[in-house]
Design an enzyme around this catalytic site. Structure first.
Site, mmCIF file in Angstrom:
data_model
loop_
_atom_site.group_PDB
_atom_site.id
_atom_site.type_symbol
_atom_site.label_atom_id
_atom_site.label_comp_id
_atom_site.label_asym_id
_atom_site.label_seq_id
_atom_site.Cartn_x
_atom_site.Cartn_y
_atom_site.Cartn_z
ATOM 1 N N HIS A 139 51.453 29.114 83.262
ATOM 2 C CA HIS A 139 52.785 28.765 83.784
ATOM 3 C C HIS A 139 53.394 29.937 84.557
ATOM 4 C CE1 HIS A 139 54.650 30.445 79.995
ATOM 5 N NE2 HIS A 139 55.652 30.699 80.817
ATOM 6 N N ASP A 160 47.331 27.177 78.471
ATOM 7 C CA ASP A 160 48.279 27.983 79.255
ATOM 8 C C ASP A 160 47.686 29.371 79.495
ATOM 9 O OD1 ASP A 160 50.546 28.765 80.591
ATOM 10 O OD2 ASP A 160 51.821 28.928 78.799
ATOM 11 N N SER A 215 56.586 35.801 78.641
ATOM 12 C CA SER A 215 55.447 34.915 78.874
ATOM 13 C C SER A 215 54.334 35.621 79.618
ATOM 14 C CB SER A 215 55.864 33.715 79.722
ATOM 15 O OG SER A 215 56.405 32.724 78.923
HETATM 16 N N1 ARG Z 1 58.080 30.589 78.378
HETATM 17 C C1 ARG Z 1 58.750 31.840 78.200
HETATM 18 C C2 ARG Z 1 58.647 32.702 79.446
HETATM 19 O O1 ARG Z 1 58.557 32.157 80.512
HETATM 20 C C3 ARG Z 1 58.270 32.566 76.991
HETATM 21 C C4 ARG Z 1 58.730 31.881 75.785
HETATM 22 C C5 ARG Z 1 58.317 32.535 74.565
HETATM 23 N N2 ARG Z 1 59.300 32.112 73.638
HETATM 24 C C6 ARG Z 1 59.286 32.389 72.350
HETATM 25 N N3 ARG Z 1 60.291 31.982 71.674
HETATM 26 N N4 ARG Z 1 58.301 33.031 71.798
HETATM 27 O O2 ARG Z 1 58.749 33.897 79.434
#
Ligand code: ARG
Length: 268
Positions: free
Chosen positions: A86, A132, A222
């Site tokens: 992503h 992912d 992420s």
């Molecule tokens: N999808 C998030 C990003 O784009 C990361 C999320 C991780 N969240 C968590 N609660 N561990 O950075």
């Protein structure tokens, strides 16, 4: 688990970005402060502390063409970086820059490398559905050191302590960190993770975090590494908010993709 934050969706269009922004504001407004958790007083990644790149020489971050850090990554070869799919799809490949050797974003330490190729797992659709993972090939050689990639699933035994590092938000809906932070989180069983996320897929994901919340990865982390003693076991993927009780962080289950990562590293 298409929660209000919906990080897994690819913000390809302006309207998607607007919706994402609105959802994030809404989430920030609705989020209650987690109190009584182990490290509520020392927000970091979310809970955790400042870290030295010397201890995590494989940690890198990704910047877009505006110079904004948007994800993390992990060096897996002399010219390859693993990250979340992503993340690789959030910005067009020609606009992704890998920043290696810069612990503090406010400095110009380290090296900035362009990406010549972004391999994204062919089955990836959105973070909440798994797969992912992406491998970026950079132009030139990366400074620092490659992390070794776990192959033995024993690392996922519930309760095993792992460390997540990144430059992401220090609070749910808060600001991103200027410098690298690290937090220790225990691995969570598949049963517990499935109870937290209906889309949980134990073949391609793994959870880590405390039942009471407070310590977690957050937005901007992420793509970054979850490690046990320098061995990569997970890649930050998604979560319902950050550090919420009963909502551990979800990571890409690296052992499942170890062969694929090695293959992408051999063929740059
Ligand atoms: N999808 C998030 C990003 O784009 C990361 C999320 C991780 N969240 C968590 N609660 N561990 O950075």
């Amino acid at each position: 688990m298409p929660g209000p934050r919906n990080h897994g969706n690819r913000p390809r269009t302006a309207s998607a970005a607007l919706i994402l922004g609105a959802a994030l504001l809404l989430t920030a407004g609705l989020t209650t402060v987690v109190t009584g958790s182990p490290a509520a007083a020392t927000p970091a990644i979310v809970g955790g502390e400042r870290a030295s790149l010397a201890d995590y020489p494989y940690a890198v971050y990704l910047e877009d063409s505006a110079g904004t850090q948007f994800c993390g990554g992990v060096i897996v070869g002399t010219s390859t970086v693993a990250t979340a799919a992503h993340c690789a799809e959030a910005v067009s490949t020609k606009d992704i820059r890998v920043i290696a050797g810069r612990e503090d974003k406010r400095t110009d330490d380290g090296t900035t490398l362009a990406v010549t190729k972004a391999w994204v797992h062919p089955d990836y659709e959105k973070a909440e559905q798994g797969d992912d993972i992406a491998v970026l090939t950079v132009r030139g050689r990366l400074p620092g050191r490659a992390a070794s990639v776990a192959r033995d699933t024993g690392v996922y035994a519930a309760g095993t302590k792992a460390t997540v590092v990144g430059w992401g938000r220090v609070a749910d809906g808060g600001d991103r960190s200027d410098y690298l932070r690290a937090a220790v989180v225990p691995m969570v069983s598949d049963a517990t993770c499935r109870a937290a996320y209906e889309s949980y897929d134990p073949a391609s994901m793994v959870c880590a975090g405390y039942r009471e919340g407070g310590i977690d990865a957050c937005k901007g982390d992420s793509g970054g590494p979850l490690v046990i003693g320098g061995t990569l076991v997970g890649i930050v993927s998604f979560g319902d908010g950050c550090g919420k009780p009963g909502k551990p962080g979800v990571y890409t289950r690296v052992t499942t993709f170890a062969g694929t990562i090695a293959q992408q590293t051999r063929r740059p």
